[in-house]
Design a protein around this motif. Structure first.
Motif, PDB file in Angstrom:
ATOM      1  N   SER A 124       0.843  -1.188   0.000  1.00  0.00           N
ATOM      2  CA  SER A 124       0.000   0.000   0.000  1.00  0.00           C
ATOM      3  C   SER A 124       0.879   1.239   0.000  1.00  0.00           C
ATOM      4  CB  SER A 124      -0.937   0.023   1.220  1.00  0.00           C
ATOM      5  OG  SER A 124      -0.198   0.059   2.416  1.00  0.00           O
TER       6      SER A 124
ATOM      7  N   ARG B 149     -14.837  -2.070  -4.306  1.00  0.00           N
ATOM      8  CA  ARG B 149     -13.591  -2.694  -3.884  1.00  0.00           C
ATOM      9  C   ARG B 149     -12.513  -2.626  -4.962  1.00  0.00           C
ATOM     10  NH1 ARG B 149     -14.498  -8.383  -1.064  1.00  0.00           N
ATOM     11  NH2 ARG B 149     -12.317  -7.931  -0.505  1.00  0.00           N
TER      12      ARG B 149
ATOM     13  N   SER C 167     -10.378   2.078  -3.670  1.00  0.00           N
ATOM     14  CA  SER C 167      -9.513   1.847  -2.515  1.00  0.00           C
ATOM     15  C   SER C 167      -8.519   2.987  -2.337  1.00  0.00           C
ATOM     16  CB  SER C 167      -8.770   0.518  -2.689  1.00  0.00           C
ATOM     17  OG  SER C 167      -7.854   0.311  -1.647  1.00  0.00           O
TER      18      SER C 167
END
Length: 217
Positions: free
Chosen positions: A71, A117, A122
């Motif tokens: 991430s 999603r 995100s």
């Protein structure tokens, strides 16, 4: 996705070193911070990360499908920007100024049928969790230019408000922002560009364009 091991991507731009004490420079400290507003072209940023472009430095380093096991630490972005601006001012003028990021605003869009999603959605949620103001428009076609216009208008609007910011930081690589950047500088504000390798227009990087006051971040 939910069970994937998530790691933080380090910045691809290591912070530059400060001048040494032996350099002979006498630094000036100021009690008045420089106020900075950050304007993020969210659609450009999404495609820069996930557009599968050739020679993508993120994909080259972390491999295909990197987003499912890593991430981006968006909360580190304002800190990195403030550090780079501070250090450039320190080297150029010998002035030690505190750089205050007052707001980070993201302008982006998604299609009405985008899954919640998806990587795109995100990324928006991660930005909001990092404290960014995420301005999202739902589109039904090719309406990305409306997002660019909204970002440019906000940059110009806050440039006209006394005390709103001293420096506008644009996170983009789109040369369509050149007129707005030029006008903001004409109003006596400074402009900085934060972009990604292989994703930034050469026109924005050209010193002869006279649209920025700092080296690209």
């Amino acid at each position: 996705w939910a069970c994937a091991l998530r790691a933080t991507l380090p910045s691809p731009f290591p912070p530059p070193g400060l001048p040494s004490a032996e350099s002979g420079l006498e630094y000036q400290a100021s009690a008045f911070p420089l106020r900075v507003m950050v304007f993020v072209d969210g659609s450009w940023l999404y495609y820069s990360f996930h557009g599968r472009r050739p020679n993508c430095p993120v994909q080259q380093r972390y491999g295909d499908g990197w987003a499912f096991s890593n991430s981006v630490a968006f909360d580190r972005l304002p800190y990195l920007i403030s550090q780079h601006i501070h250090q450039q001012l320190l080297r150029r003028y010998g002035t030690r100024r505190f750089v205050e990021i007052t707001r980070t605003m993201v302008f982006t869009s998604y299609r009405a049928d985008t899954h919640r999603r998806s990587l795109r959605m995100s990324m928006f949620r991660q930005m909001a969790a990092a404290g960014f103001e995420v301005h999202v428009r739902t589109t039904t076609g090719l309406q990305e230019k409306c997002i660019d216009i909204s970002l440019a208008v906000e940059m110009m609007h806050y440039a006209s408000i006394p005390g709103a910011y001293d420096i506008a930081v644009l996170i983009s690589g789109d040369k369509d922002f050149i007129p707005a950047m030029s006008r903001i500088r004409q109003k006596g504000k400074s402009v900085a560009l934060c972009s990604m390798r292989n994703c930034c227009s050469r026109d924005l990087l050209d010193p002869n364009a006279h649209v920025r006051d700092f080296e690209p971040i």
